[in-house]
Design an enzyme around this catalytic site. Structure first.
Site, PDB file in Angstrom:
ATOM      1  N   ARG A 180       2.427  -5.662   9.999  1.00 19.61           N
ATOM      2  CA  ARG A 180       1.603  -4.541  10.467  1.00 19.61           C
ATOM      3  C   ARG A 180       2.014  -4.115  11.878  1.00 19.61           C
ATOM      4  O   ARG A 180       2.019  -2.929  12.205  1.00 19.61           O
ATOM      5  CB  ARG A 180       0.120  -4.926  10.408  1.00 19.61           C
ATOM      6  CG  ARG A 180      -0.409  -4.952   8.964  1.00 19.61           C
ATOM      7  CD  ARG A 180      -1.796  -5.567   8.876  1.00 19.61           C
ATOM      8  NE  ARG A 180      -2.394  -5.392   7.556  1.00 19.61           N
ATOM      9  CZ  ARG A 180      -3.525  -5.971   7.175  1.00 19.61           C
ATOM     10  NH1 ARG A 180      -4.168  -6.787   8.003  1.00 19.61           N
ATOM     11  NH2 ARG A 180      -4.008  -5.760   5.955  1.00 19.61           N
TER      12      ARG A 180
ATOM     13  N   LYS B 246       0.826  -1.210   0.000  1.00 24.65           N
ATOM     14  CA  LYS B 246       0.000   0.000   0.000  1.00 24.65           C
ATOM     15  C   LYS B 246       0.865   1.267   0.000  1.00 24.65           C
ATOM     16  O   LYS B 246       2.069   1.203   0.261  1.00 24.65           O
ATOM     17  CB  LYS B 246      -0.908  -0.031   1.245  1.00 24.65           C
ATOM     18  CG  LYS B 246      -1.863  -1.231   1.285  1.00 24.65           C
ATOM     19  CD  LYS B 246      -2.829  -1.123   2.458  1.00 24.65           C
ATOM     20  CE  LYS B 246      -3.776  -2.317   2.507  1.00 24.65           C
ATOM     21  NZ  LYS B 246      -4.821  -2.158   3.543  1.00 24.65           N
TER      22      LYS B 246
ATOM     23  N   GLU C 237      -9.013 -12.202  -6.585  1.00 25.63           N
ATOM     24  CA  GLU C 237      -8.112 -11.032  -6.555  1.00 25.63           C
ATOM     25  C   GLU C 237      -6.976 -11.184  -7.560  1.00 25.63           C
ATOM     26  O   GLU C 237      -6.566 -10.214  -8.192  1.00 25.63           O
ATOM     27  CB  GLU C 237      -7.584 -10.828  -5.132  1.00 25.63           C
ATOM     28  CG  GLU C 237      -8.699 -10.405  -4.185  1.00 25.63           C
ATOM     29  CD  GLU C 237      -8.290 -10.310  -2.725  1.00 25.63           C
ATOM     30  OE1 GLU C 237      -7.109 -10.565  -2.397  1.00 25.63           O
ATOM     31  OE2 GLU C 237      -9.166  -9.970  -1.908  1.00 25.63           O
TER      32      GLU C 237
ATOM     33  N   ARG D 205      -1.034 -14.267   5.730  1.00 21.49           N
ATOM     34  CA  ARG D 205      -1.911 -13.513   6.637  1.00 21.49           C
ATOM     35  C   ARG D 205      -1.322 -13.487   8.048  1.00 21.49           C
ATOM     36  O   ARG D 205      -1.407 -12.487   8.746  1.00 21.49           O
ATOM     37  CB  ARG D 205      -3.321 -14.128   6.681  1.00 21.49           C
ATOM     38  CG  ARG D 205      -4.154 -13.913   5.435  1.00 21.49           C
ATOM     39  CD  ARG D 205      -4.716 -12.529   5.277  1.00 21.49           C
ATOM     40  NE  ARG D 205      -5.750 -12.178   6.244  1.00 21.49           N
ATOM     41  CZ  ARG D 205      -6.532 -11.117   6.144  1.00 21.49           C
ATOM     42  NH1 ARG D 205      -6.415 -10.284   5.105  1.00 21.49           N
ATOM     43  NH2 ARG D 205      -7.430 -10.836   7.062  1.00 21.49           N
TER      44      ARG D 205
ATOM     45  N   ASN E 248      -1.920   0.219   7.059  1.00 19.44           N
ATOM     46  CA  ASN E 248      -1.399  -1.053   7.574  1.00 19.44           C
ATOM     47  C   ASN E 248      -0.496  -1.785   6.568  1.00 19.44           C
ATOM     48  O   ASN E 248      -0.422  -3.012   6.555  1.00 19.44           O
ATOM     49  CB  ASN E 248      -2.550  -1.937   8.083  1.00 19.44           C
ATOM     50  CG  ASN E 248      -3.587  -2.208   7.005  1.00 19.44           C
ATOM     51  OD1 ASN E 248      -3.369  -1.936   5.819  1.00 19.44           O
ATOM     52  ND2 ASN E 248      -4.717  -2.780   7.406  1.00 19.44           N
TER      53      ASN E 248
ATOM     54  N   PHE F 299     -16.236   5.050   6.407  1.00 21.08           N
ATOM     55  CA  PHE F 299     -14.806   5.344   6.250  1.00 21.08           C
ATOM     56  C   PHE F 299     -14.264   4.978   4.872  1.00 21.08           C
ATOM     57  O   PHE F 299     -13.096   5.198   4.588  1.00 21.08           O
ATOM     58  CB  PHE F 299     -13.973   4.647   7.336  1.00 21.08           C
ATOM     59  CG  PHE F 299     -14.229   3.164   7.463  1.00 21.08           C
ATOM     60  CD1 PHE F 299     -15.076   2.670   8.449  1.00 21.08           C
ATOM     61  CD2 PHE F 299     -13.624   2.269   6.597  1.00 21.08           C
ATOM     62  CE1 PHE F 299     -15.313   1.297   8.571  1.00 21.08           C
ATOM     63  CE2 PHE F 299     -13.852   0.897   6.700  1.00 21.08           C
ATOM     64  CZ  PHE F 299     -14.701   0.417   7.696  1.00 21.08           C
TER      65      PHE F 299
ATOM     66  N   HIS G 294      -1.891  -5.434   1.826  1.00 21.04           N
ATOM     67  CA  HIS G 294      -3.106  -6.245   1.689  1.00 21.04           C
ATOM     68  C   HIS G 294      -2.684  -7.670   1.356  1.00 21.04           C
ATOM     69  O   HIS G 294      -1.745  -7.867   0.588  1.00 21.04           O
ATOM     70  CB  HIS G 294      -4.002  -5.719   0.555  1.00 21.04           C
ATOM     71  CG  HIS G 294      -5.050  -6.712   0.148  1.00 21.04           C
ATOM     72  ND1 HIS G 294      -6.244  -6.845   0.833  1.00 21.04           N
ATOM     73  CD2 HIS G 294      -5.062  -7.667  -0.822  1.00 21.04           C
ATOM     74  CE1 HIS G 294      -6.945  -7.840   0.279  1.00 21.04           C
ATOM     75  NE2 HIS G 294      -6.247  -8.346  -0.729  1.00 21.04           N
TER      76      HIS G 294
ATOM     77  N   THR H  30      -5.861  -6.669  10.921  1.00 21.35           N
ATOM     78  CA  THR H  30      -6.120  -5.412  10.208  1.00 21.35           C
ATOM     79  C   THR H  30      -5.615  -4.187  10.973  1.00 21.35           C
ATOM     80  O   THR H  30      -4.944  -3.333  10.403  1.00 21.35           O
ATOM     81  CB  THR H  30      -7.643  -5.255   9.961  1.00 21.35           C
ATOM     82  OG1 THR H  30      -8.124  -6.455   9.352  1.00 21.35           O
ATOM     83  CG2 THR H  30      -7.941  -4.078   9.054  1.00 21.35           C
TER      84      THR H  30
ATOM     85  N   TYR I 296     -12.712  -3.660  -2.667  1.00 18.37           N
ATOM     86  CA  TYR I 296     -13.195  -3.482  -1.299  1.00 18.37           C
ATOM     87  C   TYR I 296     -14.725  -3.465  -1.263  1.00 18.37           C
ATOM     88  O   TYR I 296     -15.320  -2.732  -0.463  1.00 18.37           O
ATOM     89  CB  TYR I 296     -12.613  -2.205  -0.708  1.00 18.37           C
ATOM     90  CG  TYR I 296     -11.144  -2.328  -0.306  1.00 18.37           C
ATOM     91  CD1 TYR I 296     -10.682  -3.434   0.415  1.00 18.37           C
ATOM     92  CD2 TYR I 296     -10.224  -1.337  -0.617  1.00 18.37           C
ATOM     93  CE1 TYR I 296      -9.348  -3.558   0.791  1.00 18.37           C
ATOM     94  CE2 TYR I 296      -8.882  -1.446  -0.239  1.00 18.37           C
ATOM     95  CZ  TYR I 296      -8.454  -2.551   0.465  1.00 18.37           C
ATOM     96  OH  TYR I 296      -7.137  -2.664   0.851  1.00 18.37           O
TER      97      TYR I 296
HETATM   98  P1  ADP Z   1      -7.870  -6.762   5.820  1.00 21.46           P
HETATM   99  O1  ADP Z   1      -7.085  -5.813   4.934  1.00 21.46           O
HETATM  100  O2  ADP Z   1      -7.100  -7.082   7.083  1.00 21.46           O
HETATM  101  O3  ADP Z   1      -8.346  -8.003   5.101  1.00 21.46           O
HETATM  102  P2  ADP Z   1     -10.573  -5.580   5.662  1.00 21.46           P
HETATM  103  O4  ADP Z   1     -10.830  -6.370   4.423  1.00 21.46           O
HETATM  104  O5  ADP Z   1     -11.592  -5.624   6.758  1.00 21.46           O
HETATM  105  O6  ADP Z   1      -9.164  -5.962   6.338  1.00 21.46           O
HETATM  106  O7  ADP Z   1     -10.403  -4.037   5.287  1.00 21.46           O
HETATM  107  C1  ADP Z   1      -9.722  -3.656   4.133  1.00 21.46           C
HETATM  108  C2  ADP Z   1      -8.863  -2.445   4.422  1.00 21.46           C
HETATM  109  O8  ADP Z   1      -9.678  -1.326   4.708  1.00 21.46           O
HETATM  110  C3  ADP Z   1      -7.957  -2.575   5.650  1.00 21.46           C
HETATM  111  O9  ADP Z   1      -6.737  -3.244   5.371  1.00 21.46           O
HETATM  112  C4  ADP Z   1      -7.738  -1.138   6.038  1.00 21.46           C
HETATM  113  O10 ADP Z   1      -6.719  -0.521   5.251  1.00 21.46           O
HETATM  114  C5  ADP Z   1      -9.089  -0.509   5.716  1.00 21.46           C
HETATM  115  N1  ADP Z   1      -9.988  -0.488   6.883  1.00 21.46           N
HETATM  116  C6  ADP Z   1     -10.671  -1.545   7.415  1.00 21.46           C
HETATM  117  N2  ADP Z   1     -11.418  -1.161   8.475  1.00 21.46           N
HETATM  118  C7  ADP Z   1     -11.209   0.190   8.613  1.00 21.46           C
HETATM  119  C8  ADP Z   1     -11.681   1.191   9.530  1.00 21.46           C
HETATM  120  N3  ADP Z   1     -12.532   0.898  10.515  1.00 21.46           N
HETATM  121  N4  ADP Z   1     -11.241   2.456   9.383  1.00 21.46           N
HETATM  122  C9  ADP Z   1     -10.387   2.784   8.372  1.00 21.46           C
HETATM  123  N5  ADP Z   1      -9.906   1.892   7.467  1.00 21.46           N
HETATM  124  C10 ADP Z   1     -10.298   0.609   7.591  1.00 21.46           C
END
Ligand code: ADP
Length: 137
Positions: A102, A9, A126, A85, A112, A57, A115, A91, A49
């Site tokens: 992370r 990212k 993906e 993972r 973070n 957000f 992805h 996350t 997403y």
């Molecule tokens: P992951 O990336 O761990 O699989 P998610 O698919 O839930 O997590 O979310 C995708 C991405 O969206 C996260 O990696 C993060 O960058 C962002 N994100 C998730 N939840 C939030 C939140 N509550 N506030 C801001 N950004 C978020």
């Protein structure tokens, strides 16, 4: 052999942790089988997403993820989806253990670093989303 989709990212670039993050994957034994530097469009981000596109957000995520180019990678190896993972951590970087990507370099829940696909189904979708036929070796 199992494959997963990684996105380095914008914060990985801003913090100059791209090489160090890739090194963790390589040292864990995974092979890079696809890589491209790209700028993510709004349409691509909404697709990628989709599970959070209706969250309040999401516009912030969209701004962040399109703020500069990202490195999209395909990694291959035994159990690569779950093992990556684990290397990445949860996350929310604030809740990620030291020693995870992370936990060591992330800032918060959004910034973070990386992805990583979370299941065989998402990995397949993906990889197809970001790599055309013949771009994964
Ligand atoms: P992951 O990336 O761990 O699989 P998610 O698919 O839930 O997590 O979310 C995708 C991405 O969206 C996260 O990696 C993060 O960058 C962002 N994100 C998730 N939840 C939030 C939140 N509550 N506030 C801001 N950004 C978020």
């Amino acid at each position: 052999m199992e494959k997963t989709l990684i996105i380095l990212k914008p914060d990985a670039f801003q913090k100059r942790k791209v090489g160090a993050t890739i090194d963790r994957f390589e040292q864990a034994g995974f092979k890079i089988v696809g890589a491209k530097l790209t700028k993510l469009s709004s349409a691509k981000l909404r697709e990628h997403y989709a599970h959070i596109a209706d969250k309040p957000f999401f516009p912030e995520i969209e701004d962040f993820m399109s703020s500069r180019s990202v490195l999209v990678m395909a990694l291959q190896g035994k159990g690569v989806i779950d093992r990556v993972r684990s290397l990445v951590g949860p996350t929310n970087s604030m809740q990620a253990a030291a020693g995870t990507i992370r936990g060591d370099w992330g800032t918060d829940v959004m910034h973070n670093i990386v992805h990583a696909s979370d299941s065989p189904e998402s990995a397949a979708a993906e990889l197809k989303r970001f790599f055309a036929e013949g771009e994964v070796y």
